[in-house]
Scaffold this active site. Structure first.
Site, PDB file in Angstrom:
ATOM      1  N   SER A   1       0.863  -1.179   0.000  1.00 46.37           N
ATOM      2  CA  SER A   1       0.000   0.000   0.000  1.00 46.37           C
ATOM      3  C   SER A   1       0.901   1.231   0.000  1.00 46.37           C
ATOM      4  O   SER A   1       1.895   1.281  -0.726  1.00 46.37           O
ATOM      5  CB  SER A   1      -0.919  -0.067   1.224  1.00 46.37           C
TER       6      SER A   1
ATOM      7  N   TYR B   1      -4.852   8.219  -6.122  1.00 49.64           N
ATOM      8  CA  TYR B   1      -3.844   7.262  -5.625  1.00 49.64           C
ATOM      9  C   TYR B   1      -4.136   6.904  -4.170  1.00 49.64           C
ATOM     10  O   TYR B   1      -4.146   5.717  -3.805  1.00 49.64           O
ATOM     11  CB  TYR B   1      -2.462   7.895  -5.765  1.00 49.64           C
TER      12      TYR B   1
ATOM     13  N   LYS C   1      -5.017   3.067  -2.658  1.00 48.45           N
ATOM     14  CA  LYS C   1      -4.207   2.390  -1.640  1.00 48.45           C
ATOM     15  C   LYS C   1      -5.033   2.174  -0.361  1.00 48.45           C
ATOM     16  O   LYS C   1      -4.861   1.153   0.319  1.00 48.45           O
ATOM     17  CB  LYS C   1      -2.949   3.209  -1.352  1.00 48.45           C
TER      18      LYS C   1
HETATM   19  N1  NAP Z   1       8.209   4.877  -4.429  1.00 51.30           N
HETATM   20  C1  NAP Z   1       7.447   5.291  -3.403  1.00 51.30           C
HETATM   21  O1  NAP Z   1       7.679   6.344  -2.798  1.00 51.30           O
HETATM   22  C2  NAP Z   1       6.294   4.455  -2.934  1.00 51.30           C
HETATM   23  C3  NAP Z   1       5.695   4.791  -1.719  1.00 51.30           C
HETATM   24  C4  NAP Z   1       4.615   4.048  -1.259  1.00 51.30           C
HETATM   25  C5  NAP Z   1       4.154   2.992  -2.008  1.00 51.30           C
HETATM   26  N2  NAP Z   1       4.753   2.675  -3.195  1.00 51.30           N
HETATM   27  C6  NAP Z   1       4.198   1.556  -3.950  1.00 51.30           C
HETATM   28  O2  NAP Z   1       5.220   0.619  -4.177  1.00 51.30           O
HETATM   29  C7  NAP Z   1       4.899  -0.134  -5.348  1.00 51.30           C
HETATM   30  C8  NAP Z   1       6.120  -0.224  -6.222  1.00 51.30           C
HETATM   31  O3  NAP Z   1       6.425   1.070  -6.708  1.00 51.30           O
HETATM   32  P1  NAP Z   1       7.929   1.576  -6.894  1.00 51.30           P
HETATM   33  O4  NAP Z   1       8.101   2.750  -6.030  1.00 51.30           O
HETATM   34  O5  NAP Z   1       8.862   0.449  -6.797  1.00 51.30           O
HETATM   35  O6  NAP Z   1       7.863   2.178  -8.377  1.00 51.30           O
HETATM   36  P2  NAP Z   1       8.237   1.558  -9.798  1.00 51.30           P
HETATM   37  O7  NAP Z   1       9.697   1.299  -9.870  1.00 51.30           O
HETATM   38  O8  NAP Z   1       7.626   2.462 -10.789  1.00 51.30           O
HETATM   39  O9  NAP Z   1       7.490   0.164  -9.787  1.00 51.30           O
HETATM   40  C9  NAP Z   1       6.157   0.000 -10.171  1.00 51.30           C
HETATM   41  C10 NAP Z   1       6.012  -1.405 -10.700  1.00 51.30           C
HETATM   42  O10 NAP Z   1       4.659  -1.632 -11.053  1.00 51.30           O
HETATM   43  C11 NAP Z   1       4.612  -2.164 -12.369  1.00 51.30           C
HETATM   44  N3  NAP Z   1       3.394  -1.779 -13.054  1.00 51.30           N
HETATM   45  C12 NAP Z   1       2.885  -0.530 -13.211  1.00 51.30           C
HETATM   46  N4  NAP Z   1       1.777  -0.564 -13.969  1.00 51.30           N
HETATM   47  C13 NAP Z   1       1.582  -1.871 -14.300  1.00 51.30           C
HETATM   48  C14 NAP Z   1       0.613  -2.536 -15.093  1.00 51.30           C
HETATM   49  N5  NAP Z   1      -0.372  -1.886 -15.726  1.00 51.30           N
HETATM   50  N6  NAP Z   1       0.727  -3.877 -15.246  1.00 51.30           N
HETATM   51  C15 NAP Z   1       1.728  -4.549 -14.633  1.00 51.30           C
HETATM   52  N7  NAP Z   1       2.676  -3.973 -13.870  1.00 51.30           N
HETATM   53  C16 NAP Z   1       2.602  -2.640 -13.720  1.00 51.30           C
HETATM   54  C17 NAP Z   1       5.842  -1.562 -13.057  1.00 51.30           C
HETATM   55  O11 NAP Z   1       6.269  -2.379 -14.136  1.00 51.30           O
HETATM   56  P3  NAP Z   1       6.072  -2.067 -15.685  1.00 51.30           P
HETATM   57  O12 NAP Z   1       6.142  -0.588 -15.871  1.00 51.30           O
HETATM   58  O13 NAP Z   1       7.213  -2.820 -16.308  1.00 51.30           O
HETATM   59  O14 NAP Z   1       4.746  -2.642 -16.005  1.00 51.30           O
HETATM   60  C18 NAP Z   1       6.863  -1.633 -11.928  1.00 51.30           C
HETATM   61  O15 NAP Z   1       7.452  -2.911 -11.884  1.00 51.30           O
HETATM   62  C19 NAP Z   1       3.706   0.567  -5.991  1.00 51.30           C
HETATM   63  O16 NAP Z   1       2.515  -0.127  -5.670  1.00 51.30           O
HETATM   64  C20 NAP Z   1       3.705   1.926  -5.340  1.00 51.30           C
HETATM   65  O17 NAP Z   1       2.420   2.497  -5.300  1.00 51.30           O
HETATM   66  C21 NAP Z   1       5.809   3.373  -3.661  1.00 51.30           C
END
Ligand code: NAP
Length: 265
Positions: free
Chosen positions: A142, A156, A160
């Site tokens: 989340s 968003y 979540k």
């Molecule tokens: N970075 C932060 O500050 C943060 C904070 C809180 C929560 N989160 C959560 O952590 C998770 C991972 O994010 P991250 O920060 O590691 O960013 P990220 O590097 O952009 O990773 C997002 C991942 O989701 C995949 N994805 C996105 N759309 C998709 C789709 N339509 N079908 C299949 N896969 C999809 C992307 O792969 P492809 O583009 O190759 O499909 C990528 O592997 C997310 O749920 C995000 O909301 C992140």
């Protein structure tokens, strides 16, 4: 009972970059056979290559979770190629930093599809086998945005929050089944999430944490059978403080937005 990672079959969505890629690699290093899913095949292949060094039966599938049927297809692929899933990590997600006055319904639906409906559908597809085995782990990634209602991210935040509440209610339903559910609440993490186009810039005052911090917290949470993990941990206190004084928290958030030179309205 603590969850032993070695020898397990783990399915990780969002495994092509950021938190999901780091988690997948860590799980493979810890002896799990991993199944990786995301859209970008070459990026996924790079992560799979790193996992195969530790875990030779690991697999990958290129899937677009914006397509409703994709979660069912992925569950079927994992079932037939991994032989089942002991640990499901729903990590795929998209950001949507856009002021509510510029949001449109189609955008909200797209965010809900990827961040909420897809992980729920994947969970429901794999859950019966976990319940039948009397064991399984579901980790839903989340965000602190779910509990802190981050300004400029209403779609968003809601996606979540829906994922978190679904997870908590599911955890109660499954309490005595042997299937455990954990919700992960990262703060701002240094990933490509902030380079995705069609999003407003991140407020400058926010200092990101590393993906390694999130991975360590998730592995500890799995070991401890935690139901929720905030990273950094102090966000948990912020969330409970908000719950005790919602009006004060919201007015403070509006003031924060003003100090950033933006208008809350
Ligand atoms: N970075 C932060 O500050 C943060 C904070 C809180 C929560 N989160 C959560 O952590 C998770 C991972 O994010 P991250 O920060 O590691 O960013 P990220 O590097 O952009 O990773 C997002 C991942 O989701 C995949 N994805 C996105 N759309 C998709 C789709 N339509 N079908 C299949 N896969 C999809 C992307 O792969 P492809 O583009 O190759 O499909 C990528 O592997 C997310 O749920 C995000 O909301 C992140």
């Amino acid at each position: 009972m603590a969850f032993e990672i070695a020898g397990r079959r783990a399915l990780i969505t969002g495994a092509s970059s950021g938190i999901g890629a780091a988690l997948a690699t860590a799980l493979a290093e810890a002896g799990a056979t991993v199944g990786l899913a995301a859209r970008r095949t070459p990026r996924l292949q790079g992560v799979l290559d790193a996992c195969l060094v530790h875990s030779p039966d690991s697999r990958m599938w290129s899937v677009d979770l914006a397509r409703p049927q994709a979660a069912d297809d992925l569950a079927e692929a994992a079932r037939s190629e991994l032989g089942g899933v002991d640990l499901l990590v729903n990590c795929a997600g998209i950001p949507k930093r856009r002021h509510v006055t510029r949001l449109d319904p189609a955008t909200v639906e797209q965010v809900m599809q990827v961040n909420f409906l897809a992980p729920v559908r994947l969970t429901l597809a794999l859950l019966p086998e976990m319940v039948e085995r009397g064991e399984g782990r579901i980790v839903n990634v989340s965000s602190v945005a779910a509990t802190l209602s981050s300004p400029g991210e209403a779609a968003y935040d809601a996606s979540k929050a829906a994922l978190s509440v679904f997870s908590e209610a599911m955890a109660i339903d499954l309490w005595d089944s042997g299937v455990k559910v954990m919700v992960v609440y990262p703060g701002v993490v240094d990933t490509e999430l902030f380079q995705i186009p069609d999003n407003d810039p991140l407020p400058a005052a926010i200092e990101p944490i590393s993906v390694d911090e999130v991975v360590t917290a998730v592995l500890e949470g799995l070991h401890d059978d935690a139901v929720q993990v905030y990273v950094p941990g102090w966000f948990a206190e912020l969330a409970s403080g908000k719950a005790g004084n919602v009006e004060g928290f919201l007015s403070g958030a509006a003031e924060f937005v003003r100090t950033q030179g933006r208008s809350p309205s």
